[in-house]
Design a protein around this motif. Structure first.
Motif, PDB file in Angstrom:
ATOM      1  N   GLU A   1       0.834  -1.207   0.000  1.00 48.49           N
ATOM      2  CA  GLU A   1       0.000   0.000   0.000  1.00 48.49           C
ATOM      3  C   GLU A   1       0.866   1.254   0.000  1.00 48.49           C
ATOM      4  O   GLU A   1       0.568   2.221  -0.708  1.00 48.49           O
ATOM      5  N   GLU A   2       1.926   1.224   0.771  1.00 48.96           N
ATOM      6  CA  GLU A   2       2.848   2.365   0.812  1.00 48.96           C
ATOM      7  C   GLU A   2       3.468   2.606  -0.562  1.00 48.96           C
ATOM      8  O   GLU A   2       3.553   3.744  -1.024  1.00 48.96           O
TER       9      GLU A   2
ATOM     10  N   GLN B   1       0.879   4.100  -2.950  1.00 49.03           N
ATOM     11  CA  GLN B   1       0.682   5.527  -2.673  1.00 49.03           C
ATOM     12  C   GLN B   1       1.863   6.349  -3.192  1.00 49.03           C
ATOM     13  O   GLN B   1       1.665   7.413  -3.777  1.00 49.03           O
ATOM     14  N   MET B   2       3.069   5.847  -2.979  1.00 53.50           N
ATOM     15  CA  MET B   2       4.259   6.577  -3.446  1.00 53.50           C
ATOM     16  C   MET B   2       4.284   6.651  -4.970  1.00 53.50           C
ATOM     17  O   MET B   2       4.633   7.684  -5.529  1.00 53.50           O
TER      18      MET B   2
ATOM     19  N   ASN C   1       1.769   6.677  -6.953  1.00 56.67           N
ATOM     20  CA  ASN C   1       0.746   7.634  -7.377  1.00 56.67           C
ATOM     21  C   ASN C   1       1.197   9.074  -7.141  1.00 56.67           C
ATOM     22  O   ASN C   1       0.922   9.953  -7.957  1.00 56.67           O
ATOM     23  N   ARG C   2       1.879   9.321  -6.044  1.00 58.88           N
ATOM     24  CA  ARG C   2       2.385  10.670  -5.759  1.00 58.88           C
ATOM     25  C   ARG C   2       3.506  11.064  -6.710  1.00 58.88           C
ATOM     26  O   ARG C   2       3.663  12.222  -7.056  1.00 58.88           O
TER      27      ARG C   2
ATOM     28  N   TYR D   1       9.021  -0.883  -5.096  1.00 58.79           N
ATOM     29  CA  TYR D   1       7.709  -1.235  -5.660  1.00 58.79           C
ATOM     30  C   TYR D   1       7.763  -2.658  -6.212  1.00 58.79           C
ATOM     31  O   TYR D   1       6.884  -3.473  -5.925  1.00 58.79           O
TER      32      TYR D   1
ATOM     33  N   LYS E   1      -4.896  -6.443  -3.616  1.00 60.17           N
ATOM     34  CA  LYS E   1      -3.741  -5.537  -3.586  1.00 60.17           C
ATOM     35  C   LYS E   1      -2.781  -5.856  -4.739  1.00 60.17           C
ATOM     36  O   LYS E   1      -2.253  -4.953  -5.392  1.00 60.17           O
TER      37      LYS E   1
ATOM     38  N   ASP F   1      -4.173  -4.406  -7.845  1.00 61.75           N
ATOM     39  CA  ASP F   1      -3.946  -2.958  -7.879  1.00 61.75           C
ATOM     40  C   ASP F   1      -2.553  -2.646  -8.423  1.00 61.75           C
ATOM     41  O   ASP F   1      -2.390  -1.745  -9.249  1.00 61.75           O
TER      42      ASP F   1
ATOM     43  N   ASP G   1      -1.620  -0.772 -11.993  1.00 60.96           N
ATOM     44  CA  ASP G   1      -0.749   0.402 -12.048  1.00 60.96           C
ATOM     45  C   ASP G   1       0.362   0.200 -13.066  1.00 60.96           C
ATOM     46  O   ASP G   1       0.685   1.098 -13.838  1.00 60.96           O
TER      47      ASP G   1
END
Length: 96
Positions: free
Chosen positions: A25-26, A29-30, A32-33, A42, A81, A84, A88
């Motif tokens: 999840e971290e 999020q990274m 996406n940012r 990743y 997950k 997801d 991505d």
């Protein structure tokens, strides 16, 4: 002789799995940012999720009915997950 999964072994796998999900999840999020900039962390999180799916499958083979249900529910979360992360990666490759 079939070796049965112990309660401790199932709990250990679930605890380890929750940590792996948090890392994934971290990383999601990274990425996406950072506008989908994927790095080694990743990739490692993705690989850990894939290994976790295999570990859950192995554990299910030696689990009792209640443990199998618990592991099945957890595998749904893990696979969500993992999906997801895969989506991505597909998005990134599509727009490069």
């Amino acid at each position: 002789m079939i070796k049965l999964a112990t309660r401790d072994s199932v709990e250990h796998l679930l605890t380890k799995g929750h940590q792996i999900i948090e890392q994934a999840e971290e990383q999601l999020q990274m990425s996406n940012r950072n506008h989908f900039n994927l790095n080694e962390d990743y990739t490692n999180a993705h690989l850990e999720l894939e290994k976790l799916v295999q570990d859950i499958d192995k554990m299910m083979n030696s689990a009792n009915e209640q443990q199998r249900e618990q592991l099945h529910r957890f595998s749904l979360v893990v696979n969500e997950k993992l999906n997801d992360m895969i989506l991505d990666e597909v998005d990134i490759n599509r727009y490069e």
